[in-house]
Each structure stands twice: as C-alpha cells, then as structure tokens.
Design a protein around this motif. Structure first.
Motif, mmCIF file in Angstrom:
data_model
loop_
_atom_site.group_PDB
_atom_site.id
_atom_site.type_symbol
_atom_site.label_atom_id
_atom_site.label_comp_id
_atom_site.label_asym_id
_atom_site.label_seq_id
_atom_site.Cartn_x
_atom_site.Cartn_y
_atom_site.Cartn_z
ATOM 1 N N HIS A 1 0.822 -1.213 0.000
ATOM 2 C CA HIS A 1 0.000 0.000 0.000
ATOM 3 C C HIS A 1 0.856 1.264 0.000
ATOM 4 C CE1 HIS A 1 -3.633 -2.271 0.817
ATOM 5 N NE2 HIS A 1 -3.033 -2.870 1.814
ATOM 6 N N THR B 1 -9.805 1.898 -2.728
ATOM 7 C CA THR B 1 -8.357 2.065 -2.545
ATOM 8 C C THR B 1 -7.803 3.260 -3.310
ATOM 9 O OG1 THR B 1 -8.097 0.446 -4.288
ATOM 10 C CG2 THR B 1 -7.749 -0.322 -2.020
ATOM 11 N N SER C 1 -5.973 5.812 1.369
ATOM 12 C CA SER C 1 -4.623 5.268 1.210
ATOM 13 C C SER C 1 -3.682 5.839 2.279
ATOM 14 C CB SER C 1 -4.076 5.561 -0.182
ATOM 15 O OG SER C 1 -3.998 6.942 -0.382
ATOM 16 N N HIS D 1 -3.215 3.757 6.028
ATOM 17 C CA HIS D 1 -2.355 2.600 6.318
ATOM 18 C C HIS D 1 -1.116 3.060 7.064
ATOM 19 C CE1 HIS D 1 -4.668 -0.165 3.874
ATOM 20 N NE2 HIS D 1 -4.761 0.799 2.969
#
Lengths: 80, 311
Positions: free
Chosen positions: B34, B154, B160, B163
C-alpha cells in the motif's frame, strides 16, 4: 493580571524544563545498558549459526556486551 | 479511537485475534503493498513512497514553515527585537546552545556543532509531536461518516493515507539514520580537534598497564557502535511504546464488548479506558520533549567526548 499570567506561564515552562532536565539521566541510562548486550548477543548468535558453534559465541557475546554496557553506562552517568 | 472503531466493524473472527494486528498496523510503516506513490525499483531497491516517507516530508515542511522562514524574516528586519513566536524560538535555541551544546562541546567549537544539534532537536520534536495528533484518523472518520466513502475504495487519497502510523521517529530506519549522522559527527569532531590518528588513539586512556588495554580496546570499539545503537533504540522504542499503550488501553472497549457479548460492557469500559488513555497522552507529551532533549543531549555529549578527551 496579565503580568501574573505571564509569570505563571513562565514558571510552568521552567518547571517543565526542570522535569525534562532531571529525567534525562534516567532516560539515557536504560538503553545504554542493554545496547551492548543486544548488539553483541545478536552478533554472537549469527556467528554461531554461521560457524556452527552453538551456543558459545552467543554467550561470550552476551558477557562482552554486559561489560561494555556497564562501562558505557558508567561513562554516561558519571560524566562531568 | 480508530483502533476501537475499526474493531467494532469486525465480523467473523474474535476481536482478541485482531487487536494485536490492529495495534501493530497503527504504529508501523504502511506495507509495501500500500505505498502512497508507486515508483520503480532502482538497483533492486523499491523506492515507492510509503507513509513514513510522506510524513518525513510533512515534518520537513512544518519545520521549514515554523522555524527556518521566521528566522530568515527576523534576520532581514532592521530592528532586531524578537516578538511572539520568534521570542519562544530564541529561548529554545538559547537554551540548547548554552545549556546543552556549550557545556559538552566547549566554547571553542560550540558554533560549529550547535546548528546540527538544533536541527536534530527541532526535527525530532516536530516528528514526535505530529505523531500524537490523530490527523489522518480524523480525516478518515470525516471521509467515512460524512462523505460516505467506503473503506474498500483504494483509489481514495485519504483511504490510502490510513495505512500505517504517522510517527516517523517510531521507525527504526529513521532513528538509525539520525544516529549514523551522530556517529560520523563524532569521528569528524575528533579528527578536527586532534588529527585522524590521535582521534583513534584517544579512544582509550593513555598510560595504563598493558594487560588492561587487552580488555579496554575491544570494549571501546564495541562501545563506539553501542552508542549510536542505543540512540536508535531509545528514540524509536519510546515513541512506539507510548502509542502501543494508548491503543491497547483503548482496545479494552472492543475486547470487553466482545467478551460479554454486549455493547454496554464496552461503553462501561470506556469510562475507565478513555481517562487512562488521556492520562497516558499527557505523559506522552513529556516523553516527546524528553526524548528530543535526550537525543540532542547525548549527541552533544558524544561529540564533546571526542573533542575534550579526559579520562
């Protein structure tokens, strides 16, 4: 009133500064002591795995790390 | 709060199985699956921008806006009377220069090393401090509950950014980088003060019986590496530890609600765990300052040890 407030704020900051200053030897001592043990222990462990001499190099590493840790601790804490 | 909130979405497996992963997820860097910006491999190294790299940029911009630009503006003024923010900055700079750097490094080379130590201090302070603010969790909640963007989207920028943790100094690689700068500075300081060969000779005290050197030389060589290693571990572990404690205490709400199969148990637990988390957050504010102070203090102590050799 304003001056009193400023005074209070200044005293609070001074006290915070004192706390930070006083706690620094304790905060700096902890990892100095275990740093040597960790580094030398891991080094001994990897050398043991590589040379197949388990567990002797790791034990020697721990011992040397312990000596170094105490030596560094003494140097850090008892500096002038 | 987000740890507990996300756990309440948990379905299927028990909450206890997920708490550990969730906490680690909130303090570690975002995984390589990610990254924020996908970049190609160069010499076999993936240079994609992860969250901690992004946060490094944020900290750099913040330090520039809060420290460098005001100081530049102040220096251009005719009347050099500091006011407001500049006053506070001057007090901090004066404190570090006169109370940390000068007693350790000595009056002769204080102006050479004070800028580096000050850079360390402001960078670590801002990086530690920004980790205490749940910016992205707030943005994430606004995104989820007001704009109704699903967690599965996503391509959403805020999603995003969720994370990984936002404390850069909780990443061992960052603190190791800072410690390497200290390590090289120690060698440069010793070389500048005494010459290259004398610097290495100065590592051990002179004029002792030779059997002592057999013990002392290896210990000093190990010690040379232990010092930056301890700097690395101390900062990163302290910054990670506090965050884990806060998240673990907040997770009690989800765990209790799951254990007793009732929302009431979780709500009841909130009356205990939220004040505790607030108290630890207060403690964290001191830890943030103490760790920035200790890193700068020890860096100047080590540099000073190389310059003023007395055993």
């Amino acid at each position: 009133m304003n001056e009193n407030n400023d005074d209070y704020l200044a005293r609070s900051f001074q006290y915070l500064q004192k706390i930070i200053k006083d706690s620094s030897p304790a905060a700096s001592a902890s990892y100095t002591l275990i740093g040597g043990v960790l580094i030398m222990g891991f080094l001994g462990y990897f050398l043991d795995n590589w040379l197949g001499t388990k567990p002797w190099l790791m034990l020697i590493g721990f011992l040397m790390g312990l000596f170094t840790g105490f030596y560094e601790l003494a140097k850090t804490v008892w500096r002038k | 709060m987000s740890a507990a909130a996300e756990q309440s979405h948990a379905t299927g497996t028990s909450v206890l199985d997920q708490v550990g992963d969730n906490i680690i997820h909130h303090v570690s860097n975002s995984s390589l699956e990610h990254p924020l910006i996908h970049l190609p491999h160069i010499f076999g190294i993936d240079i994609s921008v992860t969250k901690h790299v992004f946060m490094l940029w944020v900290v750099a911009i913040l330090v520039s806006c809060a420290v460098i630009i005001p100081v530049r503006k102040y220096l251009q003024k005719d009347k050099a009377i500091p006011s407001g923010w500049m006053n506070a900055l001057e007090a901090v700079v004066k404190f570090i220069r006169d109370s940390i750097v000068q007693p350790n490094v000595g009056a002769k080379s204080v102006d050479l090393w004070a800028p580096m130590i000050l850079t360390f201090f402001f960078f670590i302070l801002f990086a530690n401090g920004i980790g205490l603010l749940p910016i992205f969790e707030m943005l994430g909640s606004i995104n989820r509950f007001i704009f109704h963007v699903p967690a599965s989207d996503t391509h959403n920028v805020v999603n995003s950014l969720l994370h990984g943790g936002s404390t850069v100094t909780a990443n061992f690689n960052v603190t190791a980088g800072l410690a390497v700068i200290t390590f090289i500075s120690i060698i440069i300081a010793g070389t500048k003060a005494h010459g290259f060969i004398s610097h290495w000779k100065n590592l051990v005290p002179h004029g002792l019986a030779w059997p002592i050197y057999i013990i002392l030389i290896p210990i000093e060589i190990i010690g040379m590496f232990v010092r930056p290693f301890a700097l690395t571990m101390r900062l990163a572990a302290n910054m990670t530890g506090g965050h884990i404690a806060i998240l673990a205490i907040l997770s009690f709400m989800a765990i209790f609600a799951d254990m007793f199969h009732s929302v009431l148990a979780g709500v009841g637990m909130a009356f205990i765990s939220v004040p505790m988390a607030v108290a630890i957050n207060g403690l964290e504010i001191i830890v943030v300052l103490v760790q920035a102070y200790v890193f700068t203090l020890l860096s100047s102590v080590f540099i000073g040890m190389a310059i003023n050799v007395h055993h």
